[in-house]
Design a protein around this motif. Structure first.
Motif, PDB file in Angstrom:
ATOM      1  N   UNK A  33       0.808  -1.227   0.000  1.00 34.77           N
ATOM      2  CA  UNK A  33       0.000   0.000   0.000  1.00 34.77           C
ATOM      3  C   UNK A  33       0.839   1.274   0.000  1.00 34.77           C
ATOM      4  N   UNK A  34       2.067   1.217   0.503  1.00 27.82           N
ATOM      5  CA  UNK A  34       2.911   2.411   0.503  1.00 27.82           C
ATOM      6  C   UNK A  34       3.403   2.695  -0.918  1.00 27.82           C
ATOM      7  N   UNK A  35       3.767   1.660  -1.656  1.00 24.66           N
ATOM      8  CA  UNK A  35       4.160   1.834  -3.060  1.00 24.66           C
ATOM      9  C   UNK A  35       2.990   2.397  -3.856  1.00 24.66           C
ATOM     10  N   UNK A  36       1.782   1.945  -3.541  1.00 24.28           N
ATOM     11  CA  UNK A  36       0.594   2.295  -4.320  1.00 24.28           C
ATOM     12  C   UNK A  36      -0.128   3.546  -3.806  1.00 24.28           C
ATOM     13  N   UNK A  37       0.423   4.208  -2.822  1.00 22.81           N
ATOM     14  CA  UNK A  37      -0.257   5.342  -2.177  1.00 22.81           C
ATOM     15  C   UNK A  37      -0.743   6.385  -3.169  1.00 22.81           C
ATOM     16  N   UNK A  38       0.054   6.725  -4.161  1.00 24.11           N
ATOM     17  CA  UNK A  38      -0.298   7.808  -5.078  1.00 24.11           C
ATOM     18  C   UNK A  38      -0.758   7.309  -6.451  1.00 24.11           C
ATOM     19  N   UNK A  39      -1.002   6.020  -6.589  1.00 21.66           N
ATOM     20  CA  UNK A  39      -1.458   5.482  -7.875  1.00 21.66           C
ATOM     21  C   UNK A  39      -2.955   5.717  -8.025  1.00 21.66           C
ATOM     22  N   UNK A  40      -3.441   5.607  -9.248  1.00 18.97           N
ATOM     23  CA  UNK A  40      -4.873   5.788  -9.485  1.00 18.97           C
ATOM     24  C   UNK A  40      -5.620   4.458  -9.435  1.00 18.97           C
TER      25      UNK A  40
END
Length: 185
Positions: A33-40
C-alpha cells in the motif's frame, strides 16, 4: 520491431518485458500500500492481478499501444519494479510515462537510471516528440524525480481521480525531445 523483444541495459539495470514467471515478484511490489499510495488504482490483493497485468501488457505491446518493461538488477536478475510508456500515439509522436519501484530501492537512483534509459529509447528509437506524466500533486518524490529528468509541470487537473472515496488532483508534466537533447549538451 517487436516491443516485447526490447532489452535496454544500463550500468546497474536491465529493462525487459515481463513474463508470467515474474508475477510473484511483481505482486510483492504492487501489493504494498505504501508503493501504491499515489497510484490511481488500489494495491493489488491477489497474485492473479499480476498475471492479468503481465498478459494485458504483453497484448498492448503486441498492439504497439504501450511498452511495459520490468526493471531488473543486472547482477542478480531480481525484479524491482517496472517502467512504462503507455497511451502511445504514433501520429502525434507522444506517450505517457509511468514507473513503480519496490520500496526497498527508493532513494537509490533506480528511477532516474531506468526512466532516463526509457526516455532515451522513446526519443531515439520510437521517434517520439513528447512524453507526459501525470502524478498526484502530493507525491513529492515523483515530482522531484520528474523535474530531475527534465520534465516541466504544465498544469493541474482538479479532482481528477477518486479511489476508495478519496478524491485527488493530478499534476501534469511534459518533456519534449528537443528539451532532453538540449539538457544533455
Amino acid at each position: 520491431m517487436l516491443l516485447n523483444k526490447i532489452k535496454i541495459e544500463t550500468e546497474r539495470l536491465i529493462l525487459k518485458a515481463l513474463s508470467d514467471d515474474d508475477a510473484n515478484s511483481l505482486f510483492t511490489i504492487f501489493s504494498d500500500p505504501i508503493v501504491m499510495k499515489y497510484w490511481n488504482t488500489e494495491a493489488w490483493r491477489e497474485v492473479s492481478q499480476a498475471h492479468e497485468f503481465i498478459a494485458s501488457s504483453t497484448q498492448a505491446m503486441n498492439e504497439r499501444s504501450s511498452l511495459t518493461l520490468g526493471v531488473f538488477l543486472k547482477d542478480s536478475n531480481t525484479l524491482i519494479g517496472k517502467v512504462m510508456l503507455f497511451s502511445i500515439d504514433n501520429e502525434s509522436k507522444r506517450a505517457e510515462i509511468g514507473f513503480g519501484i519496490s520500496r526497498d530501492f527508493w532513494g537509490k537512483g533506480i528511477v532516474a537510471e531506468a526512466a532516463n534509459a526509457l526516455i532515451d529509447y522513446a526519443f531515439n528509437k520510437l521517434n517520439l516528440r513528447r512524453i507526459e506524466a501525470e502524478i498526484d500533486p502530493d507525491n513529492n518524490a515523483s515530482a522531484k524525480a520528474l523535474t530531475r529528468l527534465g520534465f516541466v509541470q504544465e498544469g493541474l487537473l482538479r479532482q481528477r481521480w477518486e479511489i476508495n472515496g478519496v478524491i485527488s488532483d493530478s499534476a501534469m508534466y511534459g518533456l519534449l525531445a528537443k528539451d532532453k537533447a538540449y539538457s544533455q549538451t
